[in-house]
Scaffold this active site. Structure first.
Site, mmCIF file in Angstrom:
data_model
loop_
_atom_site.group_PDB
_atom_site.id
_atom_site.type_symbol
_atom_site.label_atom_id
_atom_site.label_comp_id
_atom_site.label_asym_id
_atom_site.label_seq_id
_atom_site.Cartn_x
_atom_site.Cartn_y
_atom_site.Cartn_z
ATOM 1 C CG ASN A 52 -28.642 2.267 36.664
ATOM 2 O OD1 ASN A 52 -28.143 2.658 35.613
ATOM 3 N ND2 ASN A 52 -28.406 2.847 37.820
ATOM 4 C CD GLU B 230 -23.679 12.330 32.172
ATOM 5 O OE1 GLU B 230 -24.557 11.698 32.780
ATOM 6 O OE2 GLU B 230 -22.962 11.820 31.282
HETATM 7 P P1 NAP Z 1 -20.559 -1.543 35.331
HETATM 8 O O1 NAP Z 1 -20.391 -2.976 35.575
HETATM 9 O O2 NAP Z 1 -19.432 -0.618 35.640
HETATM 10 O O3 NAP Z 1 -20.994 -1.397 33.808
HETATM 11 C C1 NAP Z 1 -21.251 -0.157 33.213
HETATM 12 C C2 NAP Z 1 -20.914 -0.235 31.741
HETATM 13 O O4 NAP Z 1 -19.517 -0.478 31.605
HETATM 14 C C3 NAP Z 1 -21.614 -1.364 31.005
HETATM 15 O O5 NAP Z 1 -21.909 -0.949 29.700
HETATM 16 C C4 NAP Z 1 -20.554 -2.451 31.002
HETATM 17 O O6 NAP Z 1 -20.691 -3.378 29.976
HETATM 18 C C5 NAP Z 1 -19.304 -1.621 30.805
HETATM 19 N N1 NAP Z 1 -18.081 -2.307 31.220
HETATM 20 C C6 NAP Z 1 -17.915 -3.285 32.141
HETATM 21 N N2 NAP Z 1 -16.617 -3.628 32.232
HETATM 22 C C7 NAP Z 1 -15.944 -2.851 31.344
HETATM 23 C C8 NAP Z 1 -14.576 -2.732 30.968
HETATM 24 N N3 NAP Z 1 -13.630 -3.470 31.525
HETATM 25 N N4 NAP Z 1 -14.248 -1.825 30.032
HETATM 26 C C9 NAP Z 1 -15.194 -1.049 29.450
HETATM 27 N N5 NAP Z 1 -16.505 -1.113 29.762
HETATM 28 C C10 NAP Z 1 -16.878 -1.993 30.708
HETATM 29 O O7 NAP Z 1 -21.785 -0.951 36.131
HETATM 30 P P2 NAP Z 1 -23.282 -1.511 36.148
HETATM 31 O O8 NAP Z 1 -23.338 -2.604 37.124
HETATM 32 O O9 NAP Z 1 -23.786 -1.734 34.786
HETATM 33 O O10 NAP Z 1 -24.039 -0.231 36.666
HETATM 34 C C11 NAP Z 1 -24.195 0.036 37.982
HETATM 35 C C12 NAP Z 1 -23.193 1.073 38.464
HETATM 36 O O11 NAP Z 1 -23.363 2.289 37.728
HETATM 37 C C13 NAP Z 1 -23.416 1.445 39.895
HETATM 38 O O12 NAP Z 1 -22.196 1.526 40.572
HETATM 39 C C14 NAP Z 1 -24.070 2.817 39.795
HETATM 40 O O13 NAP Z 1 -23.906 3.614 40.953
HETATM 41 C C15 NAP Z 1 -23.412 3.390 38.613
HETATM 42 N N6 NAP Z 1 -24.208 4.484 38.057
HETATM 43 C C16 NAP Z 1 -23.767 5.747 38.221
HETATM 44 C C17 NAP Z 1 -24.515 6.799 37.740
HETATM 45 C C18 NAP Z 1 -24.041 8.213 37.915
HETATM 46 O O14 NAP Z 1 -24.550 9.067 37.204
HETATM 47 N N7 NAP Z 1 -23.120 8.498 38.807
HETATM 48 C C19 NAP Z 1 -25.720 6.561 37.089
HETATM 49 C C20 NAP Z 1 -26.159 5.247 36.951
HETATM 50 C C21 NAP Z 1 -25.385 4.213 37.435
HETATM 51 P P3 NAP Z 1 -21.410 -4.793 30.257
HETATM 52 O O15 NAP Z 1 -22.830 -4.470 30.410
HETATM 53 O O16 NAP Z 1 -21.113 -5.594 29.082
HETATM 54 O O17 NAP Z 1 -20.793 -5.327 31.519
#
Ligand code: NAP
Length: 490
Positions: free
Chosen positions: A163, A470
């Site tokens: 994102n 962060e």
């Molecule tokens: P995600 O599915 O958890 O993916 C995040 C990252 O983790 C991606 O690089 C993804 O790779 C990787 N990943 C997925 N499955 C994994 C596994 N089993 N082991 C290791 N890595 C793995 O989240 P997203 O849909 O990309 O992002 C949206 C989420 O991020 C939302 O819940 C949002 O609230 C959260 N977020 C939080 C913050 C904060 O600062 N709190 C900031 C931004 C976003 P792939 O791309 O290959 O799946």
């Protein structure tokens, strides 16, 4: 139909598309490539090397090899490299913004805002690099001296989401570089290009080989798990969903790895009866529509005092209805597509569920466009308290509005979630503001403000939104160990 213009093609062609390991660009060991799509059209833009788990181990080995020399590098030199990378990003902001829009979808002005925010972390931590310090004191009983020193934690793994393709990386890379840590970065599958462009900027800025390694992959779990279980890795910092975060915390337990988790959110946006409604509506547009609603800090649910809820919802609907939806590269577009079909379908099912339970769409409510993953900016009124949209992270341009009757009711509703990243509060009463801020179970509050993100502030959550901070002065602490030396001085 060909939608990629000559300028877009030139920007795409300028990005290295290999893996960046030990200061070199190379193909993956399997030779496999990973397609990168334009979410506005569904067209493949380019492809990047698709790292295997063995490539991931190569990247860790490179980070381990570079660690000692990097920790011994003068802090001023580390800071100067960060500052150089900051300047280079700002010099190339137009191209980098276009690149980000192509892979992620948001409108170019929003990509520029992210790139500025991303670069600011490098500037901030270039200034912090030279301010890491310990202390020296006499023991309370005398007779010995206490020396504390701060040292880099060592090689890190960073896993980042799609994102904010660059800022979620620089929030970790900036303080890690400043602290003297080396790192492996695994960007999201959908958006590897911005991170690869950043790696090439760091190489030009003089970052030594092996300090930063970047390994895009379509097998995130298979690549990251062996690294997390490897005793040479000393720190994991993850930004992404709570679901994946939980898995990674479990894996980290084996090596008792230091972990930072920036996870999901379900931000409440509270509007009290004494609020300045103009400011509240401005704040709502910002907190909801930044990044097409695909932000962990996005206002997820609007709890509005019953006496002003109707007027607030109508005014918000008028503002959202006026936004222009389209490909983020086009002039005048405010709202780009969602990242992929799955995300668009999730948003749609949350809207359908709310409407099925009695909510009404004041504007929007549907997917739109012939291609790509667009969803209309939407305001839902009279959303019942049991609607899924109030409990789940929306990650799209939908604002559900519901009412409360008292301050206690508002705070209880706000805290009624496993998440605790951020809350927004709109009121003109100072005492009410302070009382409510104190009672909210979140890591951050926007008080009469629709945006909390700031490089100089500690960003992070509580509860299932994670732990660690962060940015700010706290950000570098995540990458430092404290060592205490007891000195006998009879
Ligand atoms: P995600 O599915 O958890 O993916 C995040 C990252 O983790 C991606 O690089 C993804 O790779 C990787 N990943 C997925 N499955 C994994 C596994 N089993 N082991 C290791 N890595 C793995 O989240 P997203 O849909 O990309 O992002 C949206 C989420 O991020 C939302 O819940 C949002 O609230 C959260 N977020 C939080 C913050 C904060 O600062 N709190 C900031 C931004 C976003 P792939 O791309 O290959 O799946």
């Amino acid at each position: 139909m060909e939608t990629v213009s000559d300028r877009e093609q030139a920007v795409l062609s300028a990005v290295p598309t290999g893996l960046f390991i030990a200061g070199e660009w190379r193909e993956s060991r399997s030779g496999a490539r990973l397609d990168v799509e334009d979410p506005a059209t569904g067209e493949v833009l380019t492809s990047v090397a698709n790292a295997t788990p063995e490539d991931g181990m190569d990247a860790l080995a490179a980070a381990v090899d570079a660690q000692q020399a990097w920790a011994e590098t003068a802090p001023r030199s580390r800071g100067d490299i960060l500052r150089g990378a900051y300047e280079a990003i700002m010099d190339r902001i137009d191209d980098l913004a276009l690149l980000m829009t192509l892979e992620m979808g948001k409108a170019v002005p929003e990509s520029k805002a992210e790139i500025t925010y991303a670069a600011e972390f490098l500037r901030w931590f270039s200034e912090e690099a030279v301010r890491v310090a310990g202390r020296y004191s006499m023991a309370p009983a005398g007779g010995s001296r206490l020396l504390t020193m701060k040292q880099p934690v060592g090689p890190c793994l960073f896993i980042t989401p799609w994102n904010f393709p660059m800022a979620m990386g620089t929030r970790k890379i900036g303080p890690a570089v400043a602290a003297g840590c080396t790192m492996v970065v695994k960007p999201a599958t959908e958006t590897p290009l911005s991170m690869l462009a950043l790696a090439s900027i760091f190489a030009e800025a003089g970052l030594p080989a092996g300090v930063l390694n970047v390994v895009p992959t379509s097998s995130a779990g298979a690549l990251s798990e062996p690294l997390i279980r490897d005793p040479r890795l000393r720190k994991l910092s993850f930004t992404g969903s709570t679901q994946v975060g939980r898995k990674l915390i479990e894996q980290s337990a084996e090596q008792v790895l230091r972990v930072s988790m920036e996870l999901g959110g379900n931000a409440p946006f509270l509007v009290f009866d004494d609020a300045d409604l103009d400011a509240a509506v401005d704040g709502a547009v910002q907190a909801k529509m930044r990044n097409v609603g695909e932000a962990c800090t996005a206002a997820n649910r609007f709890h509005v005092h019953e006496s002003v809820a109707g007027e607030f919802a109508d005014r918000l609907a008028a503002r959202l209805a006026a936004l222009r939806v389209g490909r983020g590269t086009d002039d005048g577009v405010d709202v780009g597509p969602l990242i992929n079909a799955k995300q668009r379908d999730t948003v749609e099912s949350l809207v359908d569920d709310a409407v099925g339970r009695g909510a009404s769409a004041l504007t929007g409510g549907s997917r739109t466009g012939d291609a790509g993953y667009f969803f209309e900016p939407t305001v839902l009124a009279d959303v019942p308290r049991d609607a899924r949209i109030l409990a789940e992270e929306v990650f799209g341009p939908v604002a559900p509005v519901t009412t409360f009757t008292s301050d206690d009711d508002a705070v209880a509703l706000a805290n009624n979630t496993e998440y605790g990243l951020v809350a927004y509060v709109f009121t003109r009463d100072v005492q009410r503001a302070l009382r409510v801020c104190e009672r909210l179970e979140t890591g951050m509050v926007g008080l009469n403000a629709g945006l909390v993100s700031n490089v100089a502030a500690p960003f992070g959550g509580v509860k299932a939104s994670g732990f660690g901070r962060e940015g700010g002065f706290e950000g570098i602490e995540e990458f430092l160990e404290t060592k205490y030396v007891s000195i006998a001085l009879p």
